[in-house]
Design a protein around this motif. Structure first.
Motif, PDB file in Angstrom:
ATOM      1  N   GLU A 136      -6.978   0.991  -7.653  1.00  0.00           N
ATOM      2  CA  GLU A 136      -6.461  -0.194  -6.955  1.00  0.00           C
ATOM      3  C   GLU A 136      -6.632  -0.035  -5.447  1.00  0.00           C
ATOM      4  O   GLU A 136      -7.035  -0.984  -4.764  1.00  0.00           O
ATOM      5  N   THR A 158       0.843  -1.194   0.000  1.00  0.00           N
ATOM      6  CA  THR A 158       0.000   0.000   0.000  1.00  0.00           C
ATOM      7  C   THR A 158       0.878   1.243   0.000  1.00  0.00           C
ATOM      8  O   THR A 158       0.609   2.202  -0.739  1.00  0.00           O
ATOM      9  N   ILE A 164      -3.861   3.738  -9.854  1.00  0.00           N
ATOM     10  CA  ILE A 164      -3.432   3.431  -8.487  1.00  0.00           C
ATOM     11  C   ILE A 164      -4.557   3.727  -7.503  1.00  0.00           C
ATOM     12  O   ILE A 164      -4.828   2.924  -6.605  1.00  0.00           O
ATOM     13  N   LEU A 220       2.117   1.826  -3.402  1.00  0.00           N
ATOM     14  CA  LEU A 220       1.080   2.405  -4.258  1.00  0.00           C
ATOM     15  C   LEU A 220       0.985   3.913  -4.044  1.00  0.00           C
ATOM     16  O   LEU A 220       0.919   4.681  -5.009  1.00  0.00           O
TER      17      LEU A 220
END
Length: 133
Positions: A63, A24, A60, A27
């Protein structure tokens, strides 16, 4: 060239061995990178590259939205913020508006910094628990 392959292998290995928290964080860092690059592209009137980098940042954010655990209360609060950032990226792309990109960059940076603190605290707690066992 061999140095490039070594770096690529290192990057692949770091992604493959990262925890979900670290992924995470990656990202968020990637999103920040693409927004900053889009701002630079916009400043240089490179609209094709700006479009590409904003789309990468949007991917992103998508996601991040998909990986939210809807059974956790904070996820229900994060989703509208992610949706807002995604929408604002689209607006910035259509309007070529750097101020909108800066706004989203501020949000993503704040999320990243908060997430980094969560990872640090979690590691400290695990270490403390391990020391007491």
């Amino acid at each position: 060239m061999a140095l490039n392959k070594g770096y690529q292998a290192y990057q692949n290995n770091s992604v493959n061995t990262a925890s979900s928290g670290e992924l995470t964080l990656m990202l968020y860092n990637g999103c920040i990178k693409f927004i900053k690059q889009a701002m630079k592209d916009l400043h240089e009137n490179n609209f094709e590259a700006k479009n590409t980098n904003i789309q990468k940042a949007q991917n992103i954010i998508q996601e991040l939205m998909l990986t939210l655990d809807q059974d956790v209360e904070i996820s229900k609060q994060l989703l509208p913020l992610y949706e807002y950032m995604h929408y604002q990226l689209k607006e910035a792309n259509v309007k070529n508006d750097a101020s909108i990109l800066e706004e989203v960059l501020g949000f993503v940076t704040e999320f990243r910094d908060t997430w980094k603190q969560v990872i640090i605290k979690t590691r400290q707690q695990k270490f403390a628990q391990g020391a007491h066992v």
